[in-house]
Design an enzyme around this catalytic site. Structure first.
Site, PDB file in Angstrom:
ATOM      1  N   HIS A   1       0.822  -1.098  -0.007  1.00  0.00           N
ATOM      2  CA  HIS A   1       0.092  -0.142  -0.101  1.00  0.00           C
ATOM      3  C   HIS A   1       0.884   1.143  -0.111  1.00  0.00           C
ATOM      4  O   HIS A   1       1.561   1.746   0.887  1.00  0.00           O
ATOM      5  CB  HIS A   1      -0.730   0.214   1.228  1.00  0.00           C
ATOM      6  CG  HIS A   1      -1.746  -1.184   1.477  1.00  0.00           C
ATOM      7  ND1 HIS A   1      -3.206  -1.277   1.118  1.00  0.00           N
ATOM      8  CD2 HIS A   1      -1.369  -2.458   2.083  1.00  0.00           C
ATOM      9  CE1 HIS A   1      -3.592  -2.312   1.375  1.00  0.00           C
ATOM     10  NE2 HIS A   1      -2.561  -3.233   1.941  1.00  0.00           N
TER      11      HIS A   1
ATOM     12  N   HIS B   1      -8.939 -10.160   0.412  1.00  0.00           N
ATOM     13  CA  HIS B   1      -8.749 -10.093   1.605  1.00  0.00           C
ATOM     14  C   HIS B   1      -9.847 -10.755   2.096  1.00  0.00           C
ATOM     15  O   HIS B   1     -11.165 -10.293   2.112  1.00  0.00           O
ATOM     16  CB  HIS B   1      -8.734  -8.590   1.891  1.00  0.00           C
ATOM     17  CG  HIS B   1      -8.674  -8.306   3.498  1.00  0.00           C
ATOM     18  ND1 HIS B   1      -7.562  -7.528   4.021  1.00  0.00           N
ATOM     19  CD2 HIS B   1      -9.302  -8.760   4.546  1.00  0.00           C
ATOM     20  CE1 HIS B   1      -7.623  -7.348   5.102  1.00  0.00           C
ATOM     21  NE2 HIS B   1      -8.683  -8.009   5.624  1.00  0.00           N
TER      22      HIS B   1
ATOM     23  N   HIS C   1       1.515   3.519   8.430  1.00  0.00           N
ATOM     24  CA  HIS C   1       0.777   4.749   8.982  1.00  0.00           C
ATOM     25  C   HIS C   1       1.661   5.493   9.917  1.00  0.00           C
ATOM     26  O   HIS C   1       2.605   4.894  10.348  1.00  0.00           O
ATOM     27  CB  HIS C   1      -0.359   4.006  10.032  1.00  0.00           C
ATOM     28  CG  HIS C   1      -1.431   3.236   9.125  1.00  0.00           C
ATOM     29  ND1 HIS C   1      -2.440   3.928   8.443  1.00  0.00           N
ATOM     30  CD2 HIS C   1      -1.604   1.894   9.076  1.00  0.00           C
ATOM     31  CE1 HIS C   1      -2.876   2.646   7.808  1.00  0.00           C
ATOM     32  NE2 HIS C   1      -2.722   1.766   8.427  1.00  0.00           N
TER      33      HIS C   1
ATOM     34  N   ASP D   1       2.631  -6.959   2.364  1.00  0.00           N
ATOM     35  CA  ASP D   1       1.374  -6.007   2.839  1.00  0.00           C
ATOM     36  C   ASP D   1       1.913  -4.847   3.666  1.00  0.00           C
ATOM     37  O   ASP D   1       1.450  -4.341   4.911  1.00  0.00           O
ATOM     38  CB  ASP D   1       0.491  -6.937   4.080  1.00  0.00           C
ATOM     39  CG  ASP D   1      -0.814  -6.017   4.135  1.00  0.00           C
ATOM     40  OD1 ASP D   1      -1.188  -5.127   3.257  1.00  0.00           O
ATOM     41  OD2 ASP D   1      -1.526  -6.441   4.954  1.00  0.00           O
TER      42      ASP D   1
HETATM   43  O1  DOR Z   1      -3.397  -4.122   8.161  1.00  0.00           O
HETATM   44  C1  DOR Z   1      -3.864  -3.752   7.103  1.00  0.00           C
HETATM   45  N1  DOR Z   1      -3.627  -2.609   6.753  1.00  0.00           N
HETATM   46  N2  DOR Z   1      -4.702  -4.504   6.402  1.00  0.00           N
HETATM   47  C2  DOR Z   1      -5.203  -4.100   5.071  1.00  0.00           C
HETATM   48  O2  DOR Z   1      -5.963  -5.130   4.680  1.00  0.00           O
HETATM   49  C3  DOR Z   1      -5.153  -2.857   4.827  1.00  0.00           C
HETATM   50  C4  DOR Z   1      -3.903  -2.106   5.277  1.00  0.00           C
HETATM   51  C5  DOR Z   1      -3.772  -0.643   5.112  1.00  0.00           C
HETATM   52  O3  DOR Z   1      -4.288  -0.261   3.737  1.00  0.00           O
HETATM   53  O4  DOR Z   1      -3.585   0.055   5.969  1.00  0.00           O
END
Ligand code: DOR
Length: 437
Positions: free
Chosen positions: A61, A178, A306, A302
């Site tokens: 991401h 997912h 953040h 993954d």
């Molecule tokens: O923990 C996660 N964060 N799982 C996800 O499916 C999305 C991801 C995110 O985009 O922050």
């Protein structure tokens, strides 16, 4: 005349390990064997290093557009290159979501300008676009369709079986899912009031994942659609997935193989919070066994950054996700050193595996005619993973302070050296991956 010659490394080819020189011209591998340095414009001394086909991270991401205070395609791909990753696939839960041809084209154009590595983008399935996905999944730079069956970060969600069935009936490429059951998530949300982040795996429990995956298997069989289950975390799903290997491939993440509850929540708090959650040692052992048996098709990080400030909110307001694209290779090489998997199995999971699962052209094998993507690693190097080393905009890693053996020393993308000895080099040269569509 070669553009570049990799001299004296131990190459991981489909035929096994061998000391081979690699001749590169026009971004492709053009020769393998004992090659003369005089025939090359430039020589890279790879003595003492293992030359792996470029590592592909099929779940990242990178947050652009809309969430670029966390990451962007430039910083995320720089982090990838620093960690030895040569290609990433990026997820559609940005702002706006990548759920249309226009949004995909925007990402592809942006990545052509700023990405350090090659790339593909998933299109997010929605209840609205479900019947048109067949025409979207074949567009330039599209890695396939991603379906969030349970809600996670962002608004993408296709939770009702009737809509999941519509998604599966539209188009033909493998759909990345997912897999957590939304109804169970919502039913149980209120049960953990007053608890901390250690309740995260109790809320999003094993049954939540198993129920969703069982439903997906039924629909896949009914529609004869191939699926790819992302970040599998539970012992209960493994036999289900194993029984459906004709239609189903699946991914495991390094963090689920490395961290375990309850210790990770005590030590890291919400930095260890992600969806689906890090679980206890029983689940971790089942995932390792699935790797050992050859059931797992790919590893994906993954990478879901953040900011620390966002992460400091009290659970459940703290967002789920952790960075990982830069630590995938060092963590897994450390597991190789510890004897938990072979280097060959690592290559299968990070190069040949993703190329096969997603139908990538000219990627994933160290073979003449393929793209000259390489991850050069020193299996003996002892290094410490640190926040300072991290190139992700979020500036932290859950593995800060962890000592590992095995480290990426150089990253080559179609013959371009983009990372060497811990520093980015050259310019962002990423291109969209071509797929069999
Ligand atoms: O923990 C996660 N964060 N799982 C996800 O499916 C999305 C991801 C995110 O985009 O922050």
């Amino acid at each position: 005349m070669f553009d570049l010659l990799l001299k004296g490394g131990i190459c991981l080819t489909p035929s096994g390990r061998a000391e081979l020189d690699v001749g590169i011209s026009g971004g492709r591998i053009t020769a393998l064997g004992a090659l003369d340095s005089g025939q090359a414009k430039a020589v890279f001394d790879a003595k003492g290093l293992h030359v792996l086909p470029g590592v592909i991270d099929p779940q990242c991401h990178f947050r652009e557009p809309g969430l670029t205070h966390k990451e962007d395609l430039g910083s995320g791909s720089a982090s990838a290159a620093m960690g030895g990753v040569t290609t990433f696939f990026e997820m559609p839960n940005t702002h706006p979501n990548t759920d249309s041809a226009e949004q995909l084209a925007w990402k592809v154009a942006r990545a052509k300008e700023t990405s350090w590595t090659d790339f593909g983008f998933f299109i997010g399935a929605t209840n609205e676009n479900a019947d048109t996905l067949g025409s979207l999944e074949t567009l330039e730079g599209c890695a396939g369709i991603k379906m969030f069956c349970g809600s996670s970060t962002g608004t993408l969600l296709v939770d009702k079986p009737e809509n999941q069935r519509r998604v599966m009936k539209s188009g033909h490429r493998r759909i990345a899912c997912h897999s957590e059951d939304e109804a169970r998530l919502q039913e149980r949300k209120g049960l953990f009031a007053g608890r901390g982040v250690d309740a995260h795996p109790e809320w999003r429990d094993e049954e939540c994942a198993v129920k969703s995956t069982r439903g997906l298997m039924t629909l896949a069989r009914e529609t004869n659609r191939r699926l790819h289950v992302l970040h599998v975390t539970t012992a209960g799903e493994v036999p289900l997935l194993a029984a459906n290997k004709d239609l189903i491939t699946f991914e495991v993440c390094p963090q689920h193989l490395t961290l375990a509850a309850p210790e990770c929540y005590e030590r890291l708090g919400s930095l260890a919070q992600m969806n689906p959650p890090i679980r206890d040692a029983r689940h971790q052992a089942a995932l390792w066994e699935a790797i050992r048996l050859g059931l797992v098709d790919v590893l994906g990080s993954d990478h879901a950054p953040h900011t620390l400030e966002e992460k400091q909110k009290p659970w459940p307001a703290s967002p789920s996700g952790m960075p990982g694209v830069q630590t995938l290779v060092p963590l897994m090489l450390d597991h190789v050193k510890a004897g938990r998997l072979t280097l060959e199995r690592f290559v299968d999971l990070t190069s040949a595996g993703p190329a096969r699962v997603f139908g990538m052209r000219r990627k994933g094998r160290l073979v003449p005619g393929y793209d000259a993507d390489f991850t050069l690693v020193d299996l003996q190097a002892r290094r410490t993973i640190t926040n300072e080393w991290s190139r992700s905009k979020c500036g932290w890693t859950p593995f800060d302070g962890m000592q590992v053996t095995g480290w990426p020393m150089a990253t080559l993308v179609r013959g371009n050296i983009v990372m060497r000895d811990g520093a980015l080099q050259g310019t962002a040269c990423g291109q969209p991956v071509q797929f069999d569509v």
